[in-house]
Design a protein around this motif. Structure first.
Motif, PDB file in Angstrom:
ATOM      1  N   UNK A  33      28.903  10.849  19.261  1.00  0.00           N
ATOM      2  CA  UNK A  33      28.979   9.937  20.285  1.00  0.00           C
ATOM      3  C   UNK A  33      28.380  10.481  21.591  1.00  0.00           C
ATOM      4  N   UNK A  38      25.050  21.071   9.620  1.00  0.00           N
ATOM      5  CA  UNK A  38      25.700  22.400   9.713  1.00  0.00           C
ATOM      6  C   UNK A  38      24.800  23.456  10.604  1.00  0.00           C
ATOM      7  N   UNK A  65      29.035  10.051  14.958  1.00  0.00           N
ATOM      8  CA  UNK A  65      29.939  10.854  14.972  1.00  0.00           C
ATOM      9  C   UNK A  65      30.309  11.622  16.263  1.00  0.00           C
ATOM     10  N   UNK A 113      22.150  19.565   5.563  1.00  0.00           N
ATOM     11  CA  UNK A 113      22.869  20.820   6.015  1.00  0.00           C
ATOM     12  C   UNK A 113      22.271  21.283   7.163  1.00  0.00           C
TER      13      UNK A 113
END
Lengths: 198, 339, 212
Positions: free
Chosen positions: B72, B112, B70, B108
């Motif tokens: 990279x 996140x 995602x 998460x």
């Protein structure tokens, strides 16, 4: 003058999307996107109010003195919101119960006042109506998307249909933090795609 | 750290920079958590081992996958920070946690809590706690399921029929009955019950995997403080504040309050104060700042425990104080030399 | 000065006209929707009542405790003149000693509180002294924990049971009510409110000479 509705629609949904690009009206966005259905109901109410208020404000744009334009706009908006509120209470009671306080709160939805100030007050009636419709559609689509995402992530359902029902609901996603997390992830995703393109 | 293409790094002090240290520090912290993990496996049995392993593996996997596909960017699982986050998250979960819940927690925490902010060093909140709190709010029933299927604790329960211990933590039990007419009886029951200080301290009470044995946690933390990896100010201020408030509350209203040692040794206080609040990235730079941070954590913890909706407030308190770290660092600066 | 005065006047006129037109429009819409909204409310209440008592023709509402937000009400439902059910609307709100007295409730009744705001509920009784149904009108309990009071299995604790047939407290407190897992506080608050409703029902039924 001619209006290219397709271009306008593209503007409302993509380039000037009220939620994801202008980032206005965050209160209803966060509060009513608990399920796809609630989001859709909120969105449709906003389309109705936004189109009517844009139309009336555009019609009266030369009558309203500059000094009192904000109170005048708010009177117009509040009137239409109350009309929608009463109509939904009378004819679609389930939606009224689901949206609760958020219908009266459309009055302070920044998208409505924002479009009145930025567009309807400066443009003729027909383009203003179109602006109201496309912006409302952009708002509705974005809100419904958020609602569907939250509904799916919390219970595995969309519009109440079980797609992959979870045994244990992930309650976080229908509570307030879930709204912030989902919106943040979508905004991040949009920026990600945009950065890639440019 | 991306330093290849930059000649100078301009930033807030301190400017002493040893890139090879991150992985060493993380490894030492993991090492220091092993006694508590071992104790957890002893107390909760195979379930705890399963949760710990899933936590570590899933956290490392999430970090690797997101960084590789995602973001990279170079994959940084070699610095052990993801493994540590996974371990801390697992230590904050009940032994009965299903595997998928641990994986969601890792996603998460890492996705996140850490990578969305830009990775290690950029995150304002302790990633493991972000994961734990998301799960606590998201799956309240699973996160308060303290049932045990194996290990020392299940043996113990067979011997002493203590319903109070199998169904909830003492703090949770009191919270469940708060405001009812039963509080006084229950408090009396707990305060006269034979789970004494020693039992609580060594670790035979229900709770999250990592919070059962304060002794094991303390051993690990002392090693880290000795190695100068952890500071002692935050744990001291945090635990001290909780102790003082718990004592004051007990002496004001002994018939309605648990004995202070329940507040000190039966919840997640030691795990939080020693290993979560002290996270270098999310705690203040200065000595005085750390004291303020620790006291703030203690006050919030007790506010939540005594008046809040949740029985345990350590994780919320630390996350809330994490928000204040930048402000603390602005207002409490180290004294300048020669002023 | 003159100019300023005239522009001020214009502002005044414009805003007044705006407000007047707006008021007129709203009055019109209100007139159109008024009856329907009132009807929707009645239908809603009837539906709620039908959930907890046997079918009826009419229901008499009696307000036992006046409160703008959370009144205590008793509904006596009749079919062809005969009482088919009594419903009590009550909440888990902490009632003062004075309010308890007004309701003829004993001071010793325990009033444990719910997790969120007071839980409002409607408890229906058959003339024979059976709880015919319970429905929750409003609650703010934690989704997934306390909100499970809405589940059939929990309602079955009450619905269908004889008023005198059970010990009305949760099992943890030595009663017969199966408390919800991890939501004992909520279960306890609901049960205590049902106890109040039972007492109110008994008083009402006695005054109607249905039970002695």
């Amino acid at each position: 003058m001619s209006i290219n509705f397709k271009n306008e629609l593209y503007r409302g949904i993509v380039t000037e999307n009220p939620i994801f690009r202008i980032v206005l009206g965050m209160c209803p966005t966060l509060a009513t996107s608990t399920s796809a259905m609630n989001a859709l109901g909120m969105g449709v109410s906003v389309i109705a109010v936004l189109t009517c208020s844009n139309m009336v404000i555009s019609m009266l744009r030369n009558v309203i003195p500059d000094k009192v334009r904000i109170p005048a706009f708010i009177v117009v908006i509040a009137t239409f919101v109350t009309v929608v509120d009463l109509l939904i209470a009378a004819f679609i009671p389930p939606l009224y119960e689901a949206l609760g306080i958020f219908i009266p709160l459309i009055v302070v939805n920044c998208i409505i006042l924002g479009r009145a100030e930025a567009y309807a007050a400066k443009n003729p009636v027909l383009p203003s109506i179109v602006d109201g419709i496309v912006m409302g559609i952009g708002f509705t689509l974005s809100l419904t998307m958020l609602g569907a995402m939250r509904e799916f992530l919390s219970a595995g359902m969309i519009f109440g249909y079980a797609i992959a029902p979870f045994k244990h609901q992930f309650i976080l996603m229908i509570l307030a933090p879930g709204a912030f997390i989902t919106l943040g992830l979508v905004l991040a995703g949009i920026n990600f795609i945009q950065n890639k393109e440019s | 750290m991306e330093t290849k293409d930059k000649k100078w790094i301009v930033g807030q002090g301190s400017h002493i920079y040893f890139p090879q240290d991150t992985s060493k520090i993380m490894f030492q912290v993991i090492l220091a958590l092993l006694p508590a993990s071992a104790m957890a496996v002893y107390v909760f049995g195979f379930d705890a081992l399963k949760v710990l392993l899933i936590g570590v593996i899933s956290a490392v996997a999430v970090e690797a996958l997101i960084q590789k596909y995602l973001m990279k960017t170079p994959v940084t699982i070699g610095d052990y920070s993801a493994a540590l986050t996974g371990l801390l998250l697992a230590l904050n979960l009940p032994a009965s946690s299903p595997w998928w819940m641990v994986c969601i927690g890792s996603l998460i925490s890492i996705g996140i809590g850490k990578l969305a902010y830009g990775g290690l060093g950029q995150n304002p909140f302790n990633p493991a706690l972000v994961g734990r709190v998301a799960l606590l709010i998201g799956f309240p029933a699973l996160m308060t399921d303290w049932s045990v299927t194996g290990g020392y604790l299940s043996e113990l329960y067979r011997k002493i029929p203590a319903e109070a211990l199998t169904t909830a933590t003492p703090l949770g039990f009191i919270k469940a009955y708060s405001g009812s007419n039963f509080t006084a009886d229950l408090v009396a029951y707990f305060n006269s019950y034979s789970i004494n200080l020693k039992t609580l301290f060594i670790g035979a009470t229900s709770g999250s995997i990592g919070e059962v044995s304060e002794l094991a946690l303390l051993l690990g933390a002392l090693y880290l403080i000795y190695k100068k990896v952890l500071n002692w100010e935050i744990p001291a201020a945090f635990i001290g504040t909780v102790g003082i408030i718990a004592m004051a509350a007990y002496y004001v209203k002994p018939q309605a309050m648990l004995l202070p040692h329940y507040h000190l040794f039966s919840g997640g206080l030691f795990l939080g104060a020693l290993f979560m609040a002290t996270d270098m990235v999310t705690s203040p730079f200065t000595f005085r700042g750390r004291i303020v941070f620790g006291i703030g954590c203690g006050v919030l913890t007790m506010l939540i425990r005594l008046y809040g909706g949740y029985p345990e407030g350590v994780s919320f308190a630390i996350l809330l104080m994490n928000i204040f770290v930048p402000i603390i660092d602005i207002y409490i600066k180290p004294k300048r030399f020669g002023v | 000065m003159m100019k300023r005065g005239s522009s001020d006047l214009k502002l005044l006129v414009v805003l007044t006209v705006f407000s007047a037109v707006s008021g007129l429009l709203l009055a019109l819409v209100n007139d159109v929707t008024k009856d329907r909204i009132a009807m929707v409310k009645v239908i809603k209440q009837q539906k709620a009542l039908l959930e907890v008592v046997e079918p009826f023709d009419t229901c008499e509402t009696e307000t036992l405790l006046n409160d703008p937000f959370d009144p205590v009400e008793a509904f006596t439902c009749k079919k062809a003149g005969a009482v088919t059910g009594i419903a009590v609307k009550i909440s888990s709100r902490l009632l003062s000693a004075e309010e308890m007295k007004k309701l003829n409730l004993s001071d010793s009744l325990k009033q444990p509180q719910a997790y969120g705001d007071p839980i409002k509920m409607l408890v229906g009784f058959s003339p024979a002294g059976k709880i015919s149904g319970i429905s929750f009108l409003e609650h703010k309990e934690t989704p997934g924990l306390g909100s499970n009071i809405e589940k059939k299995e929990f309602k079955a604790n009450y619905a269908g049971a004889m008023v005198e047939g059970k010990k009305w407290s949760v099992k943890k407190d030595g009663g017969d009510v199966e408390q919800l897992t991890a939501a004992t506080i909520t279960s306890r608050a609901v049960t205590a409110s049902v106890v109040k409703a039972i007492e109110i029902y008994k008083n009402k039924a006695k005054s109607l000479n249905i039970i002695k």
